[in-house]
Write a protein that holds these residues in place. Structure first.
Motif, PDB file in Angstrom:
ATOM      1  N   TYR A 206      33.485  62.873   2.476  1.00 53.99           N
ATOM      2  CA  TYR A 206      33.123  63.641   3.666  1.00 53.99           C
ATOM      3  C   TYR A 206      31.731  64.247   3.523  1.00 53.99           C
ATOM      4  O   TYR A 206      31.487  65.390   3.880  1.00 53.99           O
ATOM      5  N   ARG A 211      31.399  62.026   7.287  1.00 54.04           N
ATOM      6  CA  ARG A 211      31.826  62.851   8.421  1.00 54.04           C
ATOM      7  C   ARG A 211      31.372  62.241   9.736  1.00 54.04           C
ATOM      8  O   ARG A 211      32.088  62.310  10.739  1.00 54.04           O
ATOM      9  N   VAL A 226      40.901  61.689   5.705  1.00 57.79           N
ATOM     10  CA  VAL A 226      39.738  61.799   4.833  1.00 57.79           C
ATOM     11  C   VAL A 226      40.205  62.016   3.400  1.00 57.79           C
ATOM     12  O   VAL A 226      41.156  62.765   3.149  1.00 57.79           O
ATOM     13  N   ALA A 237      36.647  69.014   6.263  1.00 52.74           N
ATOM     14  CA  ALA A 237      37.353  67.940   6.957  1.00 52.74           C
ATOM     15  C   ALA A 237      38.605  68.468   7.651  1.00 52.74           C
ATOM     16  O   ALA A 237      38.916  68.094   8.792  1.00 52.74           O
TER      17      ALA A 237
END
Length: 420
Positions: A206, A211, A226, A237
């Motif tokens: 992430y 992201r 994630v 996340a």
């Protein structure tokens, strides 16, 4: 001077790259790279061709190698005919041949280096210490490359200054978040014909690239999971609405698994054993993220229905599709050209300005350094001007208040407080 024609692979991206056009015009007059040799390692896409054109316009003698699986024949042909640029790669060259091409480049003792993955920079320190000692400075633009350079910096082995272009806000928030996500999604869907909506998509990592991809997958209707090793990013996340699990617990439910870290061994043998039947696997960070050797060792059969697609049949009856043999999918896919031109326009403008700063005498100690904020802001301002967007100017009284630090009588009155 560029000898491009309307039929060149670079002419189309040039029209959509106002910052690099402006850079070329500026550097053609100021020639910041006069009498300098610049070594470049980057995917040989049309965007990279335009970046190399900017360096040559500034007076540089440019030597360039590509990256494995990402050289475009038309770009190489264009570079061959371009004054001031010498390509050392060929289409379809092996990893060994590519490494030899990088050695040939470093043997020429370049004054400046521009890298994508720190391949040139690490090789220079490992095998060409005398050449490295004469390098004025370098720029690195990728997360994976910066990870390697951070380790080198911590160990005190960097012998010249390197600008961390990847860490600049203009790179992080546009190239990484939007450019990589959009181009990778395009490659994924074109190779698989999959429907994202309703699918379960696992994103490994992430960081900015991860992201960006996770957000866009969810916006298209995917259920996103994630995986992370950094507790802070994992919390981000969660706060952004994604489910977070360890990779081993995520992959059994996944229709799509994409690694996005630039780090080694993200999808390993134990994860491959747990992949769901029919899962699609790809990397948008680096070839080192997926254990491709384990795929080959564990499978009972492999078929390649089309370029960039390998289907692995396992003894337990599962079939898993690996895209572009684990190479970065938006670059290695057939006709993959990397990130969209408007994004690469800003990133290569950052790289060009960083190299020019070194050429013009930036005096920095050996090691990894942030790209100067003045460069990042200048590129942002140029981009806004290019797309016709105006912003506010800070008035003198607001600037004065912001710079004030001593306590003054009455300074807490509402009329004197800075707006929030």
């Amino acid at each position: 001077m560029s000898n491009t024609t309307e039929q060149s692979p670079v002419s189309g991206v040039r029209e959509r790259a106002p910052l690099l056009r402006a850079c070329a015009e500026r550097y053609r007059e100021s020639t910041p790279f006069e009498a300098l040799t610049i070594g470049v390692s980057a995917p040989l896409t049309p965007h990279t061709g335009l970046f190399l054109d900017v360096l040559a316009a500034g007076g540089a003698e440019v030597l360039v190698t590509g990256e494995f699986g990402s050289a475009h024949a038309d770009v190489l042909a264009w570079l061959d005919d371009h004054e001031g640029i010498t390509p050392l790669s060929t289409v379809g060259m092996s990893e060994t041949e590519l490494a030899d091409a990088r050695r040939e480049l470093l043997a020429a003792e370049p004054d400046l280096l521009a890298d994508d993955g720190a391949y040139l920079l690490s090789l220079a320190h490992d095998e060409f210490p005398e050449a490295a000692a004469n390098v004025r400075g370098a720029c690195e633009q990728t997360t994976g490359g910066i990870t390697r350079l951070q380790a080198m910096d911590e160990q005190g082995v960097l012998s010249f200054p390197v600008y961390d272009v990847n860490g600049a806000p203009m790179k992080q928030h546009f190239d990484n978040v939007h450019g990589t996500a959009e181009s990778s999604l395009s490659a994924l869907t074109s190779l698989t014909d999959m429907l994202v909506a309703g699918s379960v998509a696992v994103v490994g990592g992430y960081g900015q690239c991860g992201r960006g991809l996770a957000r866009k997958l969810r916006a298209l209707g995917a259920r996103t999971i994630v995986t992370e090793a950094d507790p802070r990013k994992a919390l981000e996340a969660v706060a952004d609405g994604h489910e977070v699990r360890p990779m081993r617990e995520a992959v059994p439910d996944a229709d799509l698994v994409v690694t996005a870290t630039g780090r080694f061994g993200i999808l390993r043998r134990e994860h491959i054993e747990a992949l769901a039947d029919g899962a699609v696997v790809a990397s948008i960070g680096s070839i080192i993220e997926i254990d491709t050797e384990a795929f080959g060792e564990m499978a009972s059969d492999v078929t390649r229905p089309e370029p960039g697609v390998a289907r692995y049949q396992f003894p337990d009856g599962r079939t898993v599709t690996l895209l572009t043999d684990g190479q970065v999918v938006n670059l290695a896919a057939p006709n993959g050209e990397g990130n969209p031109t408007p994004v690469m326009d800003t990133t290569f403008a950052l790289m060009s300005r960083g190299l020019a700063a070194f050429a013009e005498g930036a005096d920095l100690s050996p090691g990894l350094h942030p790209l100067p904020e003045a460069i990042d802001r200048a590129v942002a301002r140029e981009k806004l001007d290019a797309i016709g967007v105006d912003i506010d100017e800070i008035p003198d009284e607001q600037r004065a208040y912001r710079e004030q630090w001593a306590a003054h009588e009455g300074s807490d009155s509402p009329s004197e407080k800075e707006p929030r």
